[in-house]
Design an enzyme around this catalytic site. Structure first.
Site, PDB file in Angstrom:
ATOM      1  N   LYS A   4      78.686 -64.445 -86.503  1.00  0.00           N
ATOM      2  CA  LYS A   4      79.643 -64.649 -87.351  1.00  0.00           C
ATOM      3  C   LYS A   4      79.639 -65.722 -88.484  1.00  0.00           C
ATOM      4  O   LYS A   4      80.307 -65.799 -89.367  1.00  0.00           O
ATOM      5  CB  LYS A   4      80.731 -65.406 -86.252  1.00  0.00           C
ATOM      6  N   TRP A  14      69.606 -76.088 -82.976  1.00  0.00           N
ATOM      7  CA  TRP A  14      69.566 -77.550 -82.905  1.00  0.00           C
ATOM      8  C   TRP A  14      68.749 -77.737 -81.521  1.00  0.00           C
ATOM      9  O   TRP A  14      68.765 -79.287 -81.220  1.00  0.00           O
ATOM     10  CB  TRP A  14      71.049 -77.806 -82.463  1.00  0.00           C
ATOM     11  N   ALA A  15      68.411 -77.067 -80.815  1.00  0.00           N
ATOM     12  CA  ALA A  15      67.499 -77.235 -79.465  1.00  0.00           C
ATOM     13  C   ALA A  15      66.397 -78.243 -79.950  1.00  0.00           C
ATOM     14  O   ALA A  15      65.593 -77.738 -80.513  1.00  0.00           O
ATOM     15  CB  ALA A  15      67.354 -76.203 -78.780  1.00  0.00           C
ATOM     16  N   GLN A  16      66.286 -79.193 -79.362  1.00  0.00           N
ATOM     17  CA  GLN A  16      65.272 -80.271 -79.713  1.00  0.00           C
ATOM     18  C   GLN A  16      63.837 -80.153 -78.728  1.00  0.00           C
ATOM     19  O   GLN A  16      62.991 -80.163 -78.860  1.00  0.00           O
ATOM     20  CB  GLN A  16      65.503 -81.682 -79.627  1.00  0.00           C
ATOM     21  N   GLY A  17      64.555 -80.561 -77.552  1.00  0.00           N
ATOM     22  CA  GLY A  17      63.273 -81.059 -76.492  1.00  0.00           C
ATOM     23  C   GLY A  17      62.396 -80.147 -76.361  1.00  0.00           C
ATOM     24  O   GLY A  17      60.892 -80.346 -76.503  1.00  0.00           O
ATOM     25  N   GLU A  82      60.291 -84.046 -69.228  1.00  0.00           N
ATOM     26  CA  GLU A  82      61.598 -84.156 -69.173  1.00  0.00           C
ATOM     27  C   GLU A  82      62.349 -84.418 -67.915  1.00  0.00           C
ATOM     28  O   GLU A  82      61.637 -84.093 -66.609  1.00  0.00           O
ATOM     29  CB  GLU A  82      62.458 -82.927 -70.002  1.00  0.00           C
ATOM     30  N   HIS A 198      75.921 -83.798 -71.730  1.00  0.00           N
ATOM     31  CA  HIS A 198      74.791 -84.643 -71.963  1.00  0.00           C
ATOM     32  C   HIS A 198      74.771 -86.130 -71.885  1.00  0.00           C
ATOM     33  O   HIS A 198      75.943 -86.453 -72.456  1.00  0.00           O
ATOM     34  CB  HIS A 198      73.778 -84.217 -73.249  1.00  0.00           C
ATOM     35  N   ARG A 244      70.665 -84.859 -65.169  1.00  0.00           N
ATOM     36  CA  ARG A 244      71.771 -85.139 -65.976  1.00  0.00           C
ATOM     37  C   ARG A 244      73.010 -85.533 -65.588  1.00  0.00           C
ATOM     38  O   ARG A 244      73.718 -86.712 -65.977  1.00  0.00           O
ATOM     39  CB  ARG A 244      71.870 -83.854 -66.938  1.00  0.00           C
ATOM     40  N   HIS A 307      77.641 -80.363 -73.385  1.00  0.00           N
ATOM     41  CA  HIS A 307      76.469 -79.921 -73.789  1.00  0.00           C
ATOM     42  C   HIS A 307      75.972 -78.318 -73.622  1.00  0.00           C
ATOM     43  O   HIS A 307      75.641 -77.671 -74.483  1.00  0.00           O
ATOM     44  CB  HIS A 307      75.399 -80.983 -73.288  1.00  0.00           C
ATOM     45  N   GLU A 331      73.059 -68.359 -73.304  1.00  0.00           N
ATOM     46  CA  GLU A 331      74.140 -69.279 -72.719  1.00  0.00           C
ATOM     47  C   GLU A 331      75.632 -68.371 -72.285  1.00  0.00           C
ATOM     48  O   GLU A 331      76.362 -68.895 -71.505  1.00  0.00           O
ATOM     49  CB  GLU A 331      74.461 -70.292 -73.595  1.00  0.00           C
ATOM     50  N   ARG A 342      71.829 -77.252 -64.760  1.00  0.00           N
ATOM     51  CA  ARG A 342      70.623 -76.697 -65.504  1.00  0.00           C
ATOM     52  C   ARG A 342      69.475 -77.878 -65.631  1.00  0.00           C
ATOM     53  O   ARG A 342      69.752 -78.932 -66.064  1.00  0.00           O
ATOM     54  CB  ARG A 342      71.078 -76.282 -67.095  1.00  0.00           C
ATOM     55  N   LEU A 348      66.838 -72.318 -73.158  1.00  0.00           N
ATOM     56  CA  LEU A 348      65.857 -71.457 -74.314  1.00  0.00           C
ATOM     57  C   LEU A 348      65.123 -70.293 -73.533  1.00  0.00           C
ATOM     58  O   LEU A 348      64.888 -68.915 -73.936  1.00  0.00           O
ATOM     59  CB  LEU A 348      64.988 -72.118 -75.335  1.00  0.00           C
TER      60      LEU A 348
END
Ligand SMILES: Cc1cc2nc3c(=O)[nH]c(=O)nc-3n(C[C@H](O)[C@H](O)[C@H](O)COP(=O)(O)OP(=O)(O)OC[C@H]3O[C@@H](n4cnc5c(N)ncnc54)[C@H](O)[C@@H]3O)c2cc1C
Length: 489
Positions: A4, A14-17, A82, A198, A244, A307, A331, A342, A348
């Site tokens: 879109k 944006w997924a960092q870890g 993590e 988160h 979390r 999150h 997702e 999760r 991912l």
């Protein structure tokens, strides 16, 4: 493939870890499975979780072959740790830009394939269903025209729904459109009450709720309350690396007892090696510096934020939804791998594993040529921003944060449902893209609130003060919603 906005406007970007896979010498697939099941708090679909961890090494190999550059020491891949993982098994790229790197590599690969075309700024609004089978979509194209597109099969990979909440780590596109579209078309949705908050998002006035990855705590960062005391060991033996939901509720409790107006807690990395922090988390370092916070020397003000949605469109192990011709992955899908909560860095992976499975299964559908959907072209507005729509979205986000957030009660949930019902006429008959997003968010708000009200227990990310413990006898089951009925199975 339709997106879109720009393809890079997504949660993946944006997924960092990182991404989890049992690939290191000290790890085993069975341990990855065990950690996944444990985080899911009794509610994972064990078969789906097994597929996830077993397919992981092959999918990661494929990503590497397609050019994804995961971080290495010399030639060996490096694995981070993590929360709630019992081994170092998180692959990362450019330190804390894992999602961006995976997306870059996948997009580059797709451009080399003649049978994939990518169209940006094409907004899907609804599924076309004929004789009980999905055979295309309605969309608003780049020029703001309504259009229909026929398809032998449709895969929803529309991402998360973080925009349901006032505070979220998700980008603006995360309005859960695919889940709302599937529900309207008659597909089953599942586990909608499970929204992961988160624990650590940057909390500064006029700054976005930028995510401060769990990997920071994996590297040894502390959480401190406003009086600078470390508090997590009071709440869980794993301290800062507790699941979390436990960390988010612990922070919420510290905020409540702090007696400070507009409270926050701190994430503290000041005791860690500054060079390592800068090298391992370059993006977080640079983003915080934009707000004059040097994370190697200053403590970071944080609060929890919405999150990740564990629930979504219900799928089987091949990504098939309950509506023929419809698939979902990532997702937007509820495969059951995450259960009630999760495990970090499994999402991912879920998109990769079940996306690949769905893709292969969809090829079979090519045997059923699509009924050709007539292409109608009628101009609608692509903008401008309409304040009435923005107001109703804001109202949904506020009430969801207040009454359907980290800590819930039956009274609050009922109030939220009544409030949402009153808002219904204001989102009916959308005429703009934003109007469709408002309608979708409203529908999802009702689904989350109704499922949360029906689940009279606390489990994983769903916590009710009026039912604070598990009720395995009644609720060791998934909530499944179709039209007006919710059942547990
Ligand atoms: C800040 C942040 C950090 C995270 N860190 C991690 C991590 O370290 N590890 C991990 O495993 N997970 C992480 N996650 C979660 C993970 O990033 C997501 O769950 C995952 O990337 C979702 O991928 P997806 O392909 O399902 O959706 P997305 O990547 O969000 O893609 C959805 C796409 O669908 C498009 N779309 C949506 N609606 C429509 C519509 N109506 N019409 C057309 N197109 C549409 C969007 O434009 C977008 O391109 C993180 C999430 C966030 C927000």
């Amino acid at each position: 493939m339709l997106a879109k906005r720009e393809v890079t406007e997504s949660n993946t970007q944006w997924a960092q870890g990182g991404i989890a896979a049992a690939l290191s010498d000290e790890d085993e697939i069975s341990l990855h499975l065990q950690d996944t099941l444990q985080a899911g708090d009794g509610l994972c679909n064990p078969e789906a979780a097994k597929v996830l961890v077993e397919d992981a090494p092959e999918r990661i190999d494929e990503l590497i072959q397609w050019g994804t550059e995961f971080d290495r020491q010399g030639t060996k891949l490096t694995f981070g740790r993590e929360g709630a993982h019992s081994r170092n098994r998180i692959l990362h790229a450019h330190g804390d830009s894992t999602g961006r790197e995976i997306l870059r590599a996948l997009y580059a690969k797709s451009k080399t394939l003649k049978n994939i075309s990518v169209r940006e700024f094409e907004f899907s609004t609804d599924l076309i269903v004929e004789d009980g089978r999905v055979c295309g979509i309605h969309l608003i194209n780049e020029r703001g025209e309504k259009q229909q597109m026929s398809a032998s099969a449709v895969l929803l990979a529309t991402g998360g729904m973080g925009q349901l909440y006032r505070n979220t780590t998700n980008p603006a596109v995360a309005t859960g459109d695919g889940v709302a579209m599937a529900f309207r078309a008659g597909a089953e949705v599942s586990d909608m009450e499970f929204i992961q908050f988160h624990p650590t998002a940057l909390y500064l006035k006029n700054a976005p709720r930028f995510l401060l990855s769990e990997a920071l705590r994996g590297e040894g960062a502390y959480l401190r309350n406003i009086e600078l005391h470390r508090f997590m060991l009071k709440y869980h033996p794993m301290g800062e690396l507790a699941p979390r939901d436990v960390v988010a509720r612990a922070i919420l409790h510290e905020l409540e007892v702090s007696q400070v107006k507009d409270p926050f807690v701190y994430l503290d990395l000041t005791h860690l090696d500054p060079d390592h922090v800068k090298k391992r988390f370059p993006r977080i370092y640079a983003t915080c510096m934009e707000f004059n916070i040097d994370i190697t020397a200053d403590m970071i003000p944080i609060r929890p934020a919405a999150h990740y949605a564990m629930g979504g469109v219900r799928t089987d192990l091949m990504g098939r939804c309950t509506l023929p011709g419809l698939y979902a992955a990532g997702e937007a899908a509820a495969t059951g791998v995450h259960g009630a909560n999760r495990l970090a860095s499994n999402s991912l992976l879920e998109g990769l594993v079940f996306g690949a499975r769905a893709g292969k299964t969809m090829l079979d559908e090519l045997r059923h040529p699509p009924a050709s959907a007539a292409k109608s072209r009628r101009a609608v507005s692509n903008g401008p921003v309409d304040t009435a729509t923005e107001e109703v979205i804001r109202e949904v986000q506020d009430l969801m944060w207040r009454d359907v957030g980290i800590v819930r009660t039956g009274t609050g949930l009922k109030a939220a449902i009544e409030h949402l019902n009153r808002l219904a006429p204001r989102v009916a008959h959308p005429q703009t893209r934003r109007g469709h997003e408002a309608q979708n968010l409203h529908a999802l708000g009702l689904l989350v609130a109704r499922s949360a009200l029906a689940r009279e227990e606390s489990r994983g990310a769903h916590y009710r003060t009026d039912f604070p413990v598990h009720n395995d006898a009644k609720f060791l089951k998934h909530s499944i919603t179709k039209a007006d009925t919710i059942r547990f199975a």
